[in-house]
Design an enzyme around this catalytic site. Structure first.
Site, PDB file in Angstrom:
ATOM      1  NE  ARG A 185      -3.866  -8.005  -6.565  1.00  0.00           N
ATOM      2  CZ  ARG A 185      -4.279  -6.734  -6.556  1.00  0.00           C
ATOM      3  NH1 ARG A 185      -3.413  -5.760  -6.369  1.00  0.00           N
ATOM      4  NH2 ARG A 185      -5.544  -6.455  -6.713  1.00  0.00           N
ATOM      5  CD  GLU A 199      -7.466  -9.301 -13.728  1.00  0.00           C
ATOM      6  OE1 GLU A 199      -7.288  -8.566 -12.731  1.00  0.00           O
ATOM      7  OE2 GLU A 199      -8.596  -9.634 -14.131  1.00  0.00           O
ATOM      8  CB  CYS A 203      -4.291  -1.654 -16.964  1.00  0.00           C
ATOM      9  SG  CYS A 203      -5.141  -3.192 -16.565  1.00  0.00           S
ATOM     10  CG  HIS A 236      -2.235  -0.663   0.985  1.00  0.00           C
ATOM     11  ND1 HIS A 236      -2.978  -1.242   1.980  1.00  0.00           N
ATOM     12  CD2 HIS A 236      -2.946  -0.855  -0.154  1.00  0.00           C
ATOM     13  CE1 HIS A 236      -4.083  -1.741   1.474  1.00  0.00           C
ATOM     14  NE2 HIS A 236      -4.087  -1.531   0.180  1.00  0.00           N
ATOM     15  NE  ARG A 239     -11.411  -3.763 -12.665  1.00  0.00           N
ATOM     16  CZ  ARG A 239     -10.439  -3.640 -11.766  1.00  0.00           C
ATOM     17  NH1 ARG A 239      -9.266  -4.186 -11.985  1.00  0.00           N
ATOM     18  NH2 ARG A 239     -10.637  -2.962 -10.658  1.00  0.00           N
ATOM     19  NE  ARG A 262      -7.745   0.327  -9.954  1.00  0.00           N
ATOM     20  CZ  ARG A 262      -6.887   1.350 -10.079  1.00  0.00           C
ATOM     21  NH1 ARG A 262      -7.340   2.597  -9.980  1.00  0.00           N
ATOM     22  NH2 ARG A 262      -5.608   1.132 -10.287  1.00  0.00           N
ATOM     23  CG  ASN A 309      -0.955  -4.925  -9.606  1.00  0.00           C
ATOM     24  OD1 ASN A 309       0.111  -4.699 -10.148  1.00  0.00           O
ATOM     25  ND2 ASN A 309      -1.713  -3.972  -9.103  1.00  0.00           N
ATOM     26  CG  ASP A 310      -5.283 -10.029  -9.498  1.00  0.00           C
ATOM     27  OD1 ASP A 310      -4.969 -10.493  -8.389  1.00  0.00           O
ATOM     28  OD2 ASP A 310      -6.274  -9.301  -9.666  1.00  0.00           O
TER      29      ASP A 310
END
Length: 557
Positions: A445, A411, A482, A184, A322, A286, A434-435
């Protein structure tokens, strides 16, 4: 000079005196209450309510990931289960301080045992508990110091509430001993454009007022720098500042090969900053912000207005939306409230939407209506697609609603390995690194204990990216990235070398990536990518790419 190494966030450099984060408040003693349960109950309830209100106020003053994290913390503070645990201890004769401390500690242990996203949220409990204890004791909550002059902040890690509201006129740079490139702290630092080096294990030895150079580009913290080093760092910082304030240009390689630079956005209100920083469109919008704090799905009209606001800000430009990505770290009571032992591998993304298709149909209706009222080039994509059948389902449904361009997020490895087949049905693919890294490396993650595995530089992840890039090139279908990887200036070059045509990132990262791309030709990008692919692990891939990027190409005989 001595160097401390970590993971740099961005390409910035800063110098200044160190100021360390204050230590946590000591735990209270387990002594019996002297004022009675009723008084202790009131004290605890008021302190928790004050902290939750403060977190919500902080959330209202920021946008993007920072707002989402702060809102989530406020919800944790007011969790009824926690309230019951505090009450139980107060009834047993404890003080409000001990009841809060012990209840939060027990809840933390439970979350850690669950692991995954909930395990990572355990760390947020520490911050909330500290804030509540500070309220009960009438002292300032541990947090960012204010020495009255600009400084380099050094901490074990930062709570989201602190990172979100850092005063960038005072905090020159950030150094943490914990965390990785997808923590984070790293994500929020990148989003806010803070010069940062995270995971710098030796930084705990730094002392207040010690002058350091924080070089995110090299991932180093230099101690006891001489005058020449300070002068070089200042010159670099000035050059970056000048480049950042120059009118932005479209993304391109040194030979003119275009690479669309797009923005990842979480709310329509974020659009103005992205446009000002030269975003050529939106690569990931998002839609979860409309759903996450709700007890039921938002209406079609409410969704339409939000989408219309976003599309109007990017008239004539590509906007990739998305559809709702719920489940795993974003459970919704009206969509997927059933308990799952491992929600990251459960009913999430498109799987959850298919189980409640009316919600997906309402979202597509709202998008189609907003599209009809605006001039943006709307693309829609489904999250967590795994099979060809899912691709056919989503693209057919999108077209049923008149949406012209429908694609999939890549992903999971299965999607990447079948990219040539999925892209015969989808209009485009967008890789969520990320995924994709999480599922490739079998490393949550959001779980700190396996953060070292969560690195998109790993050759296994890069090979999957290359697979999708090749499929897109063969079929003439656009492929973008992305995930957070797109915001890494050197990794952005590697991604382009693997066949990626567009990169979407936090707006604050656009300038660094734009400059990095402009230093290399298409041939350079392929050569640098091949160097990274030839490595055995993430660190070696990054080192190989760095070496290749700094070496001139060898002419063909």
């Amino acid at each position: 000079m001595a160097e401390i190494r970590g993971v740099g966030i961005g390409q910035g450099v800063a110098t200044g005196p160190v100021r360390r984060m204050a230590e946590a408040l000591p735990a209270p003693d387990d002594t019996p209450s002297t004022v009675g349960a009723d008084a202790e109950r009131v004290r605890a309830q008021e302190a928790i309510a004050d902290v939750a209100a403060d977190l919500n106020r902080r959330a209202e003053s920021v946008t993007g990931s920072a707002q989402e994290v702060l809102e989530a913390q406020a919800m944790i503070a007011e969790d009824p289960t926690l309230a019951d645990e505090v009450e139980e201890r107060i009834v047993a004769g404890s003080t409000a301080e001990w009841a809060v401390h012990d209840a939060f500690a027990g809840f933390r242990a439970s979350l850690e045992a669950v692991g995954g996203y909930l395990g990572e949220r355990a760390a947020d409990l520490d911050d909330i508990a500290q804030r509540v204890l500070a309220r009960l004791r009438g002292v300032p909550a541990p947090g960012v110091p204010d020495p009255g002059h600009p400084f380099v902040l050094v901490a074990r890690d930062l709570a989201p509430a602190d990172t979100a509201l850092l005063d960038l006129d005072k905090v020159l740079a950030l150094i943490t001993t914990d965390g990785g490139p997808t923590s984070h702290t790293a994500i929020l630092a990148r989003e806010k454009g803070i010069v940062a080096v995270v995971g710098a294990a030796g930084a705990d030895a730094l002392a207040d007022d010690e002058t350091v150079i924080v070089d995110a580009a090299s991932g180093t913290v230099s101690t006891d720098p001489d005058a020449a080093a300070l002068e070089r760092a200042a010159a670099r910082a000035a050059d970056r500042q000048a480049a950042d304030t120059a009118p932005p240009t479209p993304g391109a390689l040194a030979d003119g090969t275009p690479v669309a630079l797009l923005a990842n956005l979480g709310k329509p209100a974020d659009a103005a900053d992205a446009v000002a920083r030269g975003a050529e469109g939106v690569g990931l919008f998002r839609t979860e912000f409309l759903f996450l704090s709700a007890t039921h799905a938002p209406t079609v009209s409410a969704q339409r207005e939000a989408y219309r606001e976003l599309l109007a800000a990017f008239s004539g430009k590509k906007v990739v939306v998305r559809v709702l990505d719920a489940g795993a770290d974003k459970p919704l009571p009206f969509l997927n409230d059933a308990h799952e032992e491992n929600p990251a591998l459960g009913l999430r993304g498109l799987r959850a939407l298919r189980a409640s298709e009316d919600i997906l149909r309402e979202q597509l209706t709202a998008l189609a209506e907003a599209d009809a009222e605006t001039e943006a080039d709307l693309w829609v994509m489904a999250p967590m697609v795994t099979t060809v059948e899912e691709t056919v389902y989503f693209t057919a449904l999108a077209r049923e609603f008149g949406l012209r361009t429908a694609g999939v997020m890549v992903e999971v490895p299965a999607c990447a390995l079948l990219a040539d087949r999925l892209l015969t049905h989808a209009d485009f693919a967008s890789i969520g690194t990320n995924d994709l890294t999480q599922y490739t490396m079998a490393a949550d993650r959001l779980l700190g204990s396996v953060a070292s595995f969560q690195d998109p530089w790993h050759p296994a992840v890069l090979r999957l990216v290359a697979e999708v890039g090749r499929a897109g090139a063969a079929l003439g279908k656009p492929v973008g990235v992305c995930g957070e990887a797109a915001a890494d200036p050197l990794l952005a070059v590697v991604l382009v070398g693997l066949g990626i045509g567009s990169l979407s990132m936090a707006p604050a990262a656009l300038s660094d990536v734009r400059r990095s791309l402009a230093q290399h030709t298409a041939g350079d990008a392929r050569r640098i990518a091949e160097a990274a692919l030839g490595a055995d692990d993430a660190a070696s891939a990054r080192a190989a790419a760095t070496s290749a990027a700094s070496s001139p190409a060898v002419p063909s005989p």
